[in-house]
Design a protein around this motif. Structure first.
Motif, PDB file in Angstrom:
ATOM      1  N   THR A  23     -27.733 -11.537  50.419  1.00 36.72           N
ATOM      2  CA  THR A  23     -26.854 -12.712  50.058  1.00 36.72           C
ATOM      3  C   THR A  23     -25.747 -13.936  49.919  1.00 36.72           C
ATOM      4  O   THR A  23     -24.484 -12.061  50.333  1.00 36.72           O
ATOM      5  CB  THR A  23     -27.066 -12.727  48.073  1.00 36.72           C
ATOM      6  OG1 THR A  23     -25.804 -11.418  47.291  1.00 36.72           O
ATOM      7  CG2 THR A  23     -28.373 -11.905  47.385  1.00 36.72           C
ATOM      8  N   LYS A  24     -25.679 -14.309  49.692  1.00 34.20           N
ATOM      9  CA  LYS A  24     -23.870 -15.408  50.169  1.00 34.20           C
ATOM     10  C   LYS A  24     -23.737 -14.445  48.583  1.00 34.20           C
ATOM     11  O   LYS A  24     -24.376 -15.425  47.163  1.00 34.20           O
ATOM     12  CB  LYS A  24     -23.999 -16.487  50.268  1.00 34.20           C
ATOM     13  CG  LYS A  24     -24.865 -17.566  51.318  1.00 34.20           C
ATOM     14  CD  LYS A  24     -25.152 -18.297  51.427  1.00 34.20           C
ATOM     15  CE  LYS A  24     -25.528 -19.052  52.974  1.00 34.20           C
ATOM     16  NZ  LYS A  24     -25.674 -20.145  52.827  1.00 34.20           N
ATOM     17  N   THR A  25     -21.840 -15.202  49.092  1.00 38.93           N
ATOM     18  CA  THR A  25     -21.500 -13.798  47.413  1.00 38.93           C
ATOM     19  C   THR A  25     -20.185 -14.813  47.530  1.00 38.93           C
ATOM     20  O   THR A  25     -19.592 -15.370  48.057  1.00 38.93           O
ATOM     21  CB  THR A  25     -21.503 -12.503  47.636  1.00 38.93           C
ATOM     22  OG1 THR A  25     -21.109 -11.883  45.596  1.00 38.93           O
ATOM     23  CG2 THR A  25     -20.657 -12.261  48.228  1.00 38.93           C
ATOM     24  N   GLY A  29     -19.258 -18.495  49.207  1.00 39.25           N
ATOM     25  CA  GLY A  29     -20.290 -18.000  50.244  1.00 39.25           C
ATOM     26  C   GLY A  29     -19.916 -17.030  51.438  1.00 39.25           C
ATOM     27  O   GLY A  29     -21.471 -16.885  52.346  1.00 39.25           O
ATOM     28  N   ASP A  62     -25.537 -13.724  42.732  1.00 36.64           N
ATOM     29  CA  ASP A  62     -25.261 -14.640  44.181  1.00 36.64           C
ATOM     30  C   ASP A  62     -26.454 -15.585  44.033  1.00 36.64           C
ATOM     31  O   ASP A  62     -26.490 -16.525  44.469  1.00 36.64           O
ATOM     32  CB  ASP A  62     -25.530 -13.239  44.902  1.00 36.64           C
ATOM     33  CG  ASP A  62     -24.127 -12.579  45.348  1.00 36.64           C
ATOM     34  OD1 ASP A  62     -23.106 -12.822  44.736  1.00 36.64           O
ATOM     35  OD2 ASP A  62     -24.220 -11.439  45.536  1.00 36.64           O
ATOM     36  N   ARG A  65     -26.622 -18.683  42.016  1.00 34.29           N
ATOM     37  CA  ARG A  65     -25.792 -19.370  42.361  1.00 34.29           C
ATOM     38  C   ARG A  65     -26.055 -19.742  44.390  1.00 34.29           C
ATOM     39  O   ARG A  65     -25.790 -21.587  44.457  1.00 34.29           O
ATOM     40  CB  ARG A  65     -24.230 -18.983  43.453  1.00 34.29           C
ATOM     41  CG  ARG A  65     -23.340 -19.453  43.993  1.00 34.29           C
ATOM     42  CD  ARG A  65     -21.880 -19.635  44.373  1.00 34.29           C
ATOM     43  NE  ARG A  65     -21.080 -18.671  43.195  1.00 34.29           N
ATOM     44  CZ  ARG A  65     -20.917 -17.466  42.805  1.00 34.29           C
ATOM     45  NH1 ARG A  65     -21.486 -16.371  43.516  1.00 34.29           N
ATOM     46  NH2 ARG A  65     -20.411 -17.046  41.629  1.00 34.29           N
ATOM     47  N   SER A  66     -26.678 -19.107  44.993  1.00 34.20           N
ATOM     48  CA  SER A  66     -27.737 -19.968  45.950  1.00 34.20           C
ATOM     49  C   SER A  66     -28.598 -19.038  46.364  1.00 34.20           C
ATOM     50  O   SER A  66     -28.656 -17.712  46.065  1.00 34.20           O
ATOM     51  CB  SER A  66     -26.632 -19.635  47.627  1.00 34.20           C
ATOM     52  OG  SER A  66     -27.280 -20.067  48.673  1.00 34.20           O
ATOM     53  N   ASP A  67     -29.861 -19.538  46.592  1.00 33.97           N
ATOM     54  CA  ASP A  67     -31.472 -18.848  46.547  1.00 33.97           C
ATOM     55  C   ASP A  67     -31.715 -18.141  47.751  1.00 33.97           C
ATOM     56  O   ASP A  67     -32.679 -17.590  48.168  1.00 33.97           O
ATOM     57  CB  ASP A  67     -32.975 -19.431  46.244  1.00 33.97           C
ATOM     58  CG  ASP A  67     -33.174 -21.072  46.826  1.00 33.97           C
ATOM     59  OD1 ASP A  67     -32.032 -20.733  48.038  1.00 33.97           O
ATOM     60  OD2 ASP A  67     -34.138 -21.485  46.593  1.00 33.97           O
ATOM     61  N   GLN A  68     -30.400 -18.247  49.028  1.00 30.09           N
ATOM     62  CA  GLN A  68     -31.046 -18.529  50.681  1.00 30.09           C
ATOM     63  C   GLN A  68     -30.659 -16.517  50.183  1.00 30.09           C
ATOM     64  O   GLN A  68     -29.169 -16.222  49.760  1.00 30.09           O
ATOM     65  CB  GLN A  68     -29.784 -19.055  51.448  1.00 30.09           C
ATOM     66  CG  GLN A  68     -30.241 -20.488  51.290  1.00 30.09           C
ATOM     67  CD  GLN A  68     -28.961 -21.321  52.642  1.00 30.09           C
ATOM     68  OE1 GLN A  68     -28.447 -20.973  52.088  1.00 30.09           O
ATOM     69  NE2 GLN A  68     -28.891 -22.101  53.307  1.00 30.09           N
ATOM     70  N   CYS A  69     -31.535 -16.279  51.304  1.00 31.63           N
ATOM     71  CA  CYS A  69     -31.478 -14.585  51.181  1.00 31.63           C
ATOM     72  C   CYS A  69     -32.185 -13.782  52.390  1.00 31.63           C
ATOM     73  O   CYS A  69     -32.916 -14.380  52.972  1.00 31.63           O
ATOM     74  CB  CYS A  69     -31.560 -14.159  49.782  1.00 31.63           C
ATOM     75  SG  CYS A  69     -33.264 -14.117  49.536  1.00 31.63           S
ATOM     76  N   THR A  85     -36.127 -17.900  50.286  1.00 31.53           N
ATOM     77  CA  THR A  85     -35.259 -17.898  49.332  1.00 31.53           C
ATOM     78  C   THR A  85     -35.783 -16.720  48.192  1.00 31.53           C
ATOM     79  O   THR A  85     -36.502 -16.190  48.089  1.00 31.53           O
ATOM     80  CB  THR A  85     -35.976 -19.091  49.277  1.00 31.53           C
ATOM     81  OG1 THR A  85     -37.440 -19.002  48.879  1.00 31.53           O
ATOM     82  CG2 THR A  85     -35.183 -20.403  50.068  1.00 31.53           C
TER      83      THR A  85
END
Length: 139
Positions: A23-25, A29, A62, A65-69, A85
């Motif tokens: 994930t982005k953290t 990010g 994470d 904050r951002s659903d990109q994974c 996502t």
């Protein structure tokens, strides 16, 4: 480049219990990764995977904050990178649908574990390598 279907790749992923879920953290990010079981719960239709966690760790924050994974898998000469996502589920019916008894070794109160969440990873891109073969799928 040999043809592989989503169903072919899903079958491989089902046989690999542990993935590194990425994930982005943080505000910047940065990238964070942690091992997660997919519990052999992989959709043959689109490659969606499901992972249980609790909401008291960084992964919950994470994904808010951002659903990109993404997730990476490997076994023998097979390697796979999933980008997509992530979605958090908290409703009991969804948790029950994906729960397997083996999870009790990690969540001693089972489905009644405080803060239990299900992470659904829906792929946008699946890249795979096996020996000299490789390919990419977009569900």
């Amino acid at each position: 480049m040999p043809d592989r279907t989503i169903s072919d790749i899903a079958a491989k992923l089902k046989s690999i219990d542990i993935a590194m879920l990425v994930t982005k953290t943080g505000a910047e990010g940065a990238i964070a990764a942690r091992p997660m079981s997919n519990n052999k719960d992989v959709s043959a239709e689109d490659g969606t995977t499901y992972h249980f966690a609790t909401d008291d760790g960084r992964i919950d924050d994470d994904l808010k904050r951002s659903d990109q994974c993404g997730a990476t898998y490997s076994s023998g000469e097979f390697y796979c990178a999933v980008q997509g996502t992530g979605k958090l589920h908290r409703d009991r019916a969804t948790l029950e649908k994906h729960w397997v008894k083996d999870l009790e070794k990690w969540f001693e109160n089972g489905l009644d574990t405080d803060g239990l969440v299900l992470i659904e990873v829906s792929p946008d891109r699946i890249a795979w390598w096996e020996g000299r073969d490789q390919g990419e799928l977009t569900p």
